[in-house]
Design an enzyme around this catalytic site. Sequence first.
Site, PDB file in Angstrom:
ATOM      1  N   ARG A   1     -22.862   9.783  -2.250  1.00 68.45           N
ATOM      2  CA  ARG A   1     -22.382   8.402  -2.371  1.00 68.45           C
ATOM      3  C   ARG A   1     -22.847   7.574  -1.181  1.00 68.45           C
ATOM      4  NH1 ARG A   1     -18.339  11.453  -4.952  1.00 68.45           N
ATOM      5  NH2 ARG A   1     -17.548  10.486  -6.865  1.00 68.45           N
TER       6      ARG A   1
ATOM      7  N   ARG B   1       2.381 -13.464  -8.398  1.00 69.89           N
ATOM      8  CA  ARG B   1       1.034 -13.570  -8.969  1.00 69.89           C
ATOM      9  C   ARG B   1       0.885 -12.822 -10.297  1.00 69.89           C
ATOM     10  NH1 ARG B   1      -3.568 -12.947  -4.481  1.00 69.89           N
ATOM     11  NH2 ARG B   1      -4.774 -13.728  -6.260  1.00 69.89           N
TER      12      ARG B   1
ATOM     13  N   LYS C   1      -0.131   4.360  -5.624  1.00 68.13           N
ATOM     14  CA  LYS C   1       0.696   3.162  -5.470  1.00 68.13           C
ATOM     15  C   LYS C   1       1.623   2.944  -6.668  1.00 68.13           C
ATOM     16  CE  LYS C   1      -3.015   0.935  -2.846  1.00 68.13           C
ATOM     17  NZ  LYS C   1      -3.924  -0.236  -2.783  1.00 68.13           N
TER      18      LYS C   1
ATOM     19  N   GLU D   1       0.841  -1.183   0.000  1.00 69.80           N
ATOM     20  CA  GLU D   1       0.000   0.000   0.000  1.00 69.80           C
ATOM     21  C   GLU D   1       0.884   1.245   0.000  1.00 69.80           C
ATOM     22  OE1 GLU D   1      -3.372  -0.089   2.605  1.00 69.80           O
ATOM     23  OE2 GLU D   1      -3.648  -2.247   2.376  1.00 69.80           O
TER      24      GLU D   1
END
Length: 267
Positions: free
Chosen positions: A152, A110, A58, A3
């Site tokens: 929202r 991955r 990121k 993160e």
Amino acid sequence: MPELPEVELTRRRLERELTGKRIDRVVVRTPKLRFPIPQELHVSLPGRTVRSVGRRGKYLLFDCETGWLIVHLGMTGFLRLVAGTAPPGKHDHLDIVFADGTVLRFHDPRKFGTVAWTTDAPATHPLLAAIGPEPLTATFDGAYLFAVTRTRRVAVKQLLMNAAIVAGVGNIYANEALFRAGIRPDRPASSLGRPECERLARTVREVLQESIDQGSTYRVEEETVAYHPLNFDVYGRGTDACTRCGGALEEIRLGNRSTVFCPRCQT
């Protein structure tokens, strides 16, 4: 998943080690990660010098004189600085080899990471153009958060993890910031009042900055990278006792992500 604090610590280390170094060649072992690795890297990077290493959310941004190398570490990726004689491992997909023999190696089991190249301003690149404000800057504050939550009804935790709202806040630090702010993660974002938005913007900044500060011993060249140095109040603690009130924490799923909170301390 790395993160914002982990990416920022990586950025600081790489800028310190790579600024001023000239790239000799590029070795691509896996042509496609999340997206194909640009073929032009073999032509565009050799002979160029790294002028700086920046960050947007990121994403890592390497200023290579004539263009920008953009790297996202994905779910399991990290960058290592190794000697040119170090043999690559199974999941070492990309090497950037410098003239002094240093190798910047991208490891990603991955293969969810991203490597891109642009000769335009990085902010205009499709990967970066829609990213929201940086949470550690003055543009992310209670007034901004209050404004973007008015219409929202999505859960506030999911709103925090939306990169178009705020850059780089992932599952770990969203959990922690909401706990400190005393706000349930499943509350509709539009239900937050102005004081709650002020408090939440502050705790987002706090948990991110504390993690960066506590990670000062982070070393990008280590193969076993120690991500997430913060001592967590809720993340990963399941139904353990709350560090504040002693009651049992609860674990739920929000947006298919594990979410832990204290039903007493967070309302």
